[in-house]
Write a protein that holds these residues in place. Sequence first.
Motif, short mmCIF file in Angstrom:
data_model
loop_
_atom_site.label_atom_id
_atom_site.label_comp_id
_atom_site.label_asym_id
_atom_site.label_seq_id
_atom_site.Cartn_x
_atom_site.Cartn_y
_atom_site.Cartn_z
N THR A 142 -24.71 15.07 -6.19
CA THR A 142 -23.30 15.02 -5.80
C THR A 142 -23.16 14.15 -4.55
O THR A 142 -23.90 14.33 -3.58
CB THR A 142 -22.77 16.44 -5.52
N ILE A 143 -22.21 13.23 -4.60
CA ILE A 143 -22.00 12.29 -3.49
C ILE A 143 -20.53 12.26 -3.13
O ILE A 143 -19.67 12.12 -4.01
CB ILE A 143 -22.49 10.88 -3.87
N ASP A 144 -20.23 12.43 -1.86
CA ASP A 144 -18.86 12.31 -1.35
C ASP A 144 -18.58 10.86 -0.99
O ASP A 144 -19.35 10.24 -0.24
CB ASP A 144 -18.65 13.20 -0.12
N LEU A 145 -17.48 10.33 -1.51
CA LEU A 145 -17.00 9.00 -1.14
C LEU A 145 -15.81 9.20 -0.19
O LEU A 145 -14.84 9.87 -0.55
CB LEU A 145 -16.58 8.21 -2.38
N VAL A 146 -15.91 8.60 0.99
CA VAL A 146 -14.96 8.88 2.06
C VAL A 146 -14.26 7.59 2.48
O VAL A 146 -14.90 6.55 2.65
CB VAL A 146 -15.67 9.52 3.27
N ALA A 147 -12.93 7.68 2.66
CA ALA A 147 -12.14 6.53 3.12
C ALA A 147 -11.30 6.95 4.31
O ALA A 147 -10.66 8.02 4.30
CB ALA A 147 -11.24 6.03 2.00
N ASP A 148 -11.33 6.12 5.36
CA ASP A 148 -10.41 6.35 6.49
C ASP A 148 -8.98 6.16 6.01
O ASP A 148 -8.71 5.41 5.07
CB ASP A 148 -10.72 5.39 7.63
N SER A 149 -8.05 6.81 6.69
CA SER A 149 -6.66 6.79 6.24
C SER A 149 -6.00 5.41 6.38
O SER A 149 -4.93 5.18 5.80
CB SER A 149 -5.85 7.83 7.02
N ASP A 150 -6.63 4.50 7.12
CA ASP A 150 -6.04 3.16 7.28
C ASP A 150 -6.68 2.13 6.33
O ASP A 150 -6.41 0.93 6.44
CB ASP A 150 -6.16 2.68 8.72
N VAL A 151 -7.49 2.58 5.38
CA VAL A 151 -8.08 1.67 4.40
C VAL A 151 -6.99 1.14 3.47
O VAL A 151 -6.12 1.89 3.01
CB VAL A 151 -9.19 2.38 3.59
N ASP A 152 -7.05 -0.14 3.16
CA ASP A 152 -6.05 -0.74 2.28
C ASP A 152 -6.23 -0.29 0.84
O ASP A 152 -7.35 -0.01 0.39
CB ASP A 152 -6.14 -2.27 2.35
N GLU A 153 -5.15 -0.24 0.12
CA GLU A 153 -5.20 0.06 -1.30
C GLU A 153 -5.96 -1.06 -2.02
O GLU A 153 -5.84 -2.24 -1.69
CB GLU A 153 -3.78 0.18 -1.86
N ARG A 186 -5.85 4.46 -4.06
CA ARG A 186 -4.43 4.41 -4.40
C ARG A 186 -3.64 5.14 -3.31
O ARG A 186 -4.01 6.24 -2.90
CB ARG A 186 -4.16 5.07 -5.75
N GLN A 187 -2.57 4.51 -2.90
CA GLN A 187 -1.70 5.09 -1.88
C GLN A 187 -0.35 5.44 -2.49
O GLN A 187 0.18 4.69 -3.32
CB GLN A 187 -1.52 4.13 -0.70
N PHE A 188 0.22 6.57 -2.08
CA PHE A 188 1.51 7.02 -2.58
C PHE A 188 2.47 7.18 -1.41
O PHE A 188 2.08 7.67 -0.34
CB PHE A 188 1.38 8.35 -3.32
N PRO A 189 3.73 6.77 -1.59
CA PRO A 189 4.70 6.99 -0.52
C PRO A 189 4.84 8.48 -0.22
O PRO A 189 4.84 9.30 -1.13
CB PRO A 189 6.01 6.43 -1.10
N SER A 190 4.93 8.83 1.04
CA SER A 190 5.13 10.23 1.43
C SER A 190 6.25 10.30 2.46
O SER A 190 6.42 9.39 3.27
CB SER A 190 3.84 10.82 2.00
N LEU A 191 7.01 11.34 2.40
CA LEU A 191 8.16 11.52 3.28
C LEU A 191 7.91 12.67 4.23
O LEU A 191 7.54 13.77 3.80
CB LEU A 191 9.42 11.80 2.46
N GLU A 192 8.08 12.40 5.52
CA GLU A 192 7.98 13.45 6.52
C GLU A 192 9.33 13.61 7.20
O GLU A 192 9.98 12.62 7.59
CB GLU A 192 6.91 13.10 7.55
N VAL A 193 9.77 14.84 7.33
CA VAL A 193 11.04 15.17 7.98
C VAL A 193 10.74 15.79 9.33
O VAL A 193 9.86 16.67 9.44
CB VAL A 193 11.86 16.15 7.11
N GLU A 194 11.44 15.33 10.35
CA GLU A 194 11.17 15.81 11.71
C GLU A 194 11.35 17.33 11.81
O GLU A 194 10.53 18.01 12.41
CB GLU A 194 12.12 15.12 12.70
N ARG A 195 12.44 17.83 11.21
CA ARG A 195 12.67 19.27 11.25
C ARG A 195 12.82 19.79 9.83
O ARG A 195 13.65 19.29 9.07
CB ARG A 195 13.94 19.57 12.06
N GLU A 196 12.03 20.80 9.48
CA GLU A 196 12.12 21.35 8.13
C GLU A 196 13.31 22.28 7.98
O GLU A 196 13.75 22.56 6.86
CB GLU A 196 10.81 22.09 7.78
N THR A 197 13.84 22.82 9.09
CA THR A 197 15.03 23.69 9.06
C THR A 197 16.09 23.10 9.98
O THR A 197 15.81 22.81 11.15
CB THR A 197 14.68 25.12 9.51
#
Length: 230
Positions: free
Chosen positions: A157-168, A200-211
Amino acid sequence: GFEGIDGLNYDVIGVESDGAVSVDGAGTVSTGPGGSDTITLRVSAADGASQHETLEWSVRLTPEHRNSPSQTVSVNARVLYRGQLSSVSAESQELEFDQPRSRTDQFTTEAQVSFQNGGDLELDVVDVGARVEGAGLSARVTDAPDTVDGLSTGSATIDLVADSDVDEGTYPVEFSVRGQDAESGSNDGTETVTRELTVRQFPSLEVERETISFGDVPPANRRTVGTDLS
């Protein structure tokens, strides 16, 4: 018999191009009447002998004493191959960036690498490795067997790891396995296989306040509240 034996002659009957048989100690056999002694038969297989091939001979043993009767011994052997790494296989992998970068700095996917022991004897797994080409990408082995039984398949078993700033994109991954025969320690070399890691990168939405609370809103009045999106 009524007389002892003082030395033996032997003849190998039949020709095996893929092996040979010999007798050790025949000339030094010495017994008294009704006694016994021991000889050693040695069998070897040629380098070109086929796996699981049956080798057969007849060995005629004759005491050196004149007019002594001969005895014939049938000898057979089955060719077994030492532990040997015969193949390495793995599948291409996909790594999905399915979380916002603000929540994680790395993404990981798991790969399985299979390797076959084509020999009959046990194979020592000396090393399992992986290498990903690309900045911010890495691989680490998390589980691998020490040995593989004859005619069996092992898996790592081998883990393949990518930093979050790696290009698609798609990146080559090289998996390697090195093995050796467990009994003789003979190094069987390294087998490698190259596959692809697709990021593969997917658009994600973050909201400052959830309530968002407006409090009391009188009729015919309008209130607005802003929130940041990212």
